[in-house]
Each structure stands twice: as C-alpha cells, then as structure tokens.
Write an enzyme that holds these catalytic residues in place. Structure first.
Site, PDB file in Angstrom:
ATOM      1  N   ASP A   1      -9.237  -4.902  -5.381  1.00  0.00           N
ATOM      2  CA  ASP A   1      -8.600  -3.730  -4.779  1.00  0.00           C
ATOM      3  C   ASP A   1      -8.923  -2.479  -5.590  1.00  0.00           C
ATOM      4  O   ASP A   1      -8.853  -2.479  -6.821  1.00  0.00           O
ATOM      5  CB  ASP A   1      -7.088  -3.949  -4.734  1.00  0.00           C
ATOM      6  CG  ASP A   1      -6.322  -2.865  -3.994  1.00  0.00           C
ATOM      7  OD1 ASP A   1      -6.966  -1.946  -3.450  1.00  0.00           O
ATOM      8  OD2 ASP A   1      -5.084  -2.942  -3.969  1.00  0.00           O
TER       9      ASP A   1
ATOM     10  N   SER B   1       0.841  -1.194   0.000  1.00  0.00           N
ATOM     11  CA  SER B   1       0.000   0.000   0.000  1.00  0.00           C
ATOM     12  C   SER B   1       0.883   1.253   0.000  1.00  0.00           C
ATOM     13  O   SER B   1       1.694   1.440  -0.901  1.00  0.00           O
ATOM     14  CB  SER B   1      -0.955  -0.037   1.193  1.00  0.00           C
ATOM     15  OG  SER B   1      -1.971   0.932   1.061  1.00  0.00           O
TER      16      SER B   1
ATOM     17  N   HIS C   1      -7.662  -5.407  -1.026  1.00  0.00           N
ATOM     18  CA  HIS C   1      -6.444  -4.694  -0.640  1.00  0.00           C
ATOM     19  C   HIS C   1      -5.797  -5.313   0.603  1.00  0.00           C
ATOM     20  O   HIS C   1      -6.451  -5.531   1.616  1.00  0.00           O
ATOM     21  CB  HIS C   1      -6.800  -3.227  -0.388  1.00  0.00           C
ATOM     22  CG  HIS C   1      -5.618  -2.328  -0.248  1.00  0.00           C
ATOM     23  ND1 HIS C   1      -4.701  -2.127  -1.248  1.00  0.00           N
ATOM     24  CD2 HIS C   1      -5.193  -1.563   0.801  1.00  0.00           C
ATOM     25  CE1 HIS C   1      -3.772  -1.286  -0.849  1.00  0.00           C
ATOM     26  NE2 HIS C   1      -4.043  -0.933   0.398  1.00  0.00           N
TER      27      HIS C   1
END
EC number: 4.2.99.22
Length: 374
Positions: free
Chosen positions: A316, A226, A348
């Site tokens: 995601d 991320s 995600h």
C-alpha cells in the site's frame, strides 16, 4: 435468519472511459455509472490537473465550437476516480454503483438529517434466535478518497454484511457527502453527526427501533478504511470520553508534505492534487485533517477509546504513514491498548474485493477478534 452476501446483480449502468480529449471513443461498462453534478465554482480553478484546453474545438477560427465540443472539454482529470468538465459537470468513474438494502439479511437505510441528506445503512445480524440479546454497535466510515463510494457500493455492502454475520455486531455505516461538490470538512462533519446520532440512542427517545431494541450502547466501536480511517481518527479526538470501546483504522488515508521512500512521485502528486480538490481551503498535506502527525496537530494522547488496532498492507502507498501513526500513538502517553497488524503481499483495501484469499480470511478473523474483545 439467513445472511446472504449478494442481494442480486447490480443495476445495469454505464460509464465512458476517456481518451484524453473528452468522450470520443469511449467504451461502455455495465459496472460503472456516469454522474453529472455541479461542483463549487472555485473547485476546478484551483489545480492544473491534466488540462486539455480547447482540444476538441475546431482549430479554424472561422468555425464556432459546437455545443457538444464545449460539453466535452475537460477541466481536471483525476482519473481513475472522476473527470471534471469545463461546463462544471463531474463524471465519477467508479464507486457509484448502489446495491439496495436487503431485508433478507436485515439491512436498511435511514436518513438521519433531511437537511443534508446524510443517511446510514444498518446491518442487523441473526437475532431471530436471540431476540432479546443486545449487540455491540460498530459505526463504520467507508473510504474512497472523500470523492467516491457510498454505503450502497457493492464492495462495502457485501463486506459489512459478512462482517456483521461473523462478528455478531450491529453495524451502522454512514453515507456522508462527497467532495468536490461538498468540500471537506463536510464529510468529517457528516460522519461525526452519524456517530452522535448513534450515541443519542443511549439517552431519551430512540428514533431507530433496531438500535433501541438490539443495540448495546455501552459497547460502541468505530472503524473505517482509507479515507474512512482518517475520519475514524477525527471522531476519536472529538467524541466524549468513555463512549468508544475500541477503534479499528484500516489502511488509513494519512498524507504529509514529505514524500516517503515507498511512495512514487506520481502517486504522491496524485494524492496531493486530490486532497486540494477535496479541500479548497487547505494549507496542504500537513493539514491536521489529513496528517495527524503534522506540527500543531492534536496529540494522539487525546484519542477517546480504550483499544485501537491499525491495519496496514505491505504494498500500500500508505503503509508507512500507517506505521508512523501506530508508533506515535504508542509513544504519545495514550492510556489504551494499541495493536498493529501488518499484512504482506497485499495492497490498499485488498479485503474489499477478495473475501476468500488466505490474507483476507486472516484479516477478517483478526478484525472479528478485535471487535469482540477477544
């Protein structure tokens, strides 16, 4: 040396869930902690994020608002990450629990910059059986949108403990400063400092004995998920040539001013506001720090590594940005080997909360194979 994923239960901490008008009717949870800290004075004035001006103050003009009512007024509400109150307090709603370093599994925390408080958590796999063996070193950058999480977060501590055990790498996880108290580029600078601290052990006196005794500084890899994937790209552009063997970008947090087909308007607006909160001086979502494909961004041909893998997840919000990054890297003229791993039916950073599912096991196997150069 045995490797345990959990060193004990997380500390009993509490958190209040907002009802939209302050803290009235909040519920308690043992898994989350309230952090009350002061952000920069200008941070809360930049964006109108679900403002609730004066709603907890008595409407009768003859009554003076109570101190409690004033304390509970919300300035910005980027939940589920955090709430910013009008008195300047920041209440983090997740990503604040810290698991202590575990000597049983050879982990420890080291402050690398007393001035900023930046630290690293080291994970040393089972070297009792091979005391003289030098291990490749993985520098890891955690995610959290630049506003939450830390190296001691349960998900990160447990995942990296497992990764160290399975890969046989010495892992150095960088605990960088968070926005909005420390606006970007502080987090990027801290991660670069953490990377350089590791590299510094290859020349001259080595301040950290684990790296000196067990780290193979000729085999340095970097990775992050991320926001940590975003930082990984940043470090790849700025590291010296020939230092980084490989890089793994996991569900990288890349944005852009154009909303893509797979992105809902609500999600798009949320992340735009979160980025502006974290980066008050930004020009927007085409800032090269968050959009590596923006006009004027440095060419991907300049990445300083021999191998790279980009992990993306089908469900995601960021999946297409990750694919676009991989495609651009392949076409850039970069001389390394690139790989894209696209995993279906998951969202995600799914792998941080599910270690036993089929897709998580497959992802771990692919990550380990990449790190080992297999």
């Amino acid at each position: 040396m045995s490797v345990a994923l959990f060193c004990g239960p997380p500390p009993a901490v509490s958190f209040g869930c907002k009802d939209g008008r302050g803290r009235k009717g909040m519920v308690r949870s043992k898994d989350i902690v309230r952090q009350t800290v002061k952000p920069p004075a200008h941070a809360c004035r930049l964006i109108g994020w679900n403002k609730y001006p004066g709603s907890v103050v008595p409407t009768n003009s003859s009554l003076s608002p109570s101190p409690t009512a004033l304390d509970d007024e919300i300035e910005l509400d980027p939940s589920p990450f955090l709430i910013i109150y009008k008195d300047g307090r920041i209440e983090r709603l997740k990503g604040t629990t810290v698991i202590p370093a575990c000597p049983e599994v050879a982990t420890k925390d080291v402050i690398i910059d007393p001035a900023t408080g930046v630290s690293v958590r080291l994970y040393l796999p089972n070297v009792v059986d091979l005391p003289s063996k030098k291990l490749p070193v993985l520098v890891y950058f955690h995610g959290g949108g630049f506003v939450i999480e830390n190296t001691g977060s349960p998900n990160y501590h447990n995942y990296l403990t497992l990764l160290a055990a399975k890969s046989g790498l010495l892992i150095v996880s960088v605990n960088y400063r968070l926005a909005p108290e420390h606006p970007i580029p502080a987090s990027f600078d801290d991660c670069m400092a953490g990377f350089n601290w590791v590299v510094s052990h290859s020349a001259g006196p080595a301040p950290e004995p684990w790296l000196a005794r067990h780290g193979d500084l000729t085999q340095i890899l970097i990775s992050g998920d991320s926001a940590g994937g975003t930082v990984t790209h940043y470090v790849l552009l700025r590291a010296d040539a020939g230092v980084i063997e490989g890089a793994a970008l996991v569900h990288p947090y890349f944005l852009g001013s154009k909303r893509l087909e797979n992105q809902t308007e609500e999600d798009f607006e949320f992340h735009e506001k979160l980025w502006r909160l974290s980066t008050p001086d930004t020009e927007g979502l085409d800032d090269p720090l968050i959009n590596p494909l923006a006009p004027g961004a440095p060419s991907l041909a300049g990445l300083k590594c021999k191998r790279a893998v980009v992990f993306v997840a089908e469900l995601d919000f960021l999946v297409e940005r990750g694919r676009m990054y991989y495609d651009a890297l392949v076409k850039s003229g970069w001389g390394g080997e690139a790989e894209l791993v696209h995993q279906k039916g998951v969202g995600h950073v799914f792998h941080l909360s599910d270690y036993s599912g089929d897709v998580s096991v497959d992802m771990m196997a692919k990550m380990v194979a990449f790190l080992r150069g297999e």
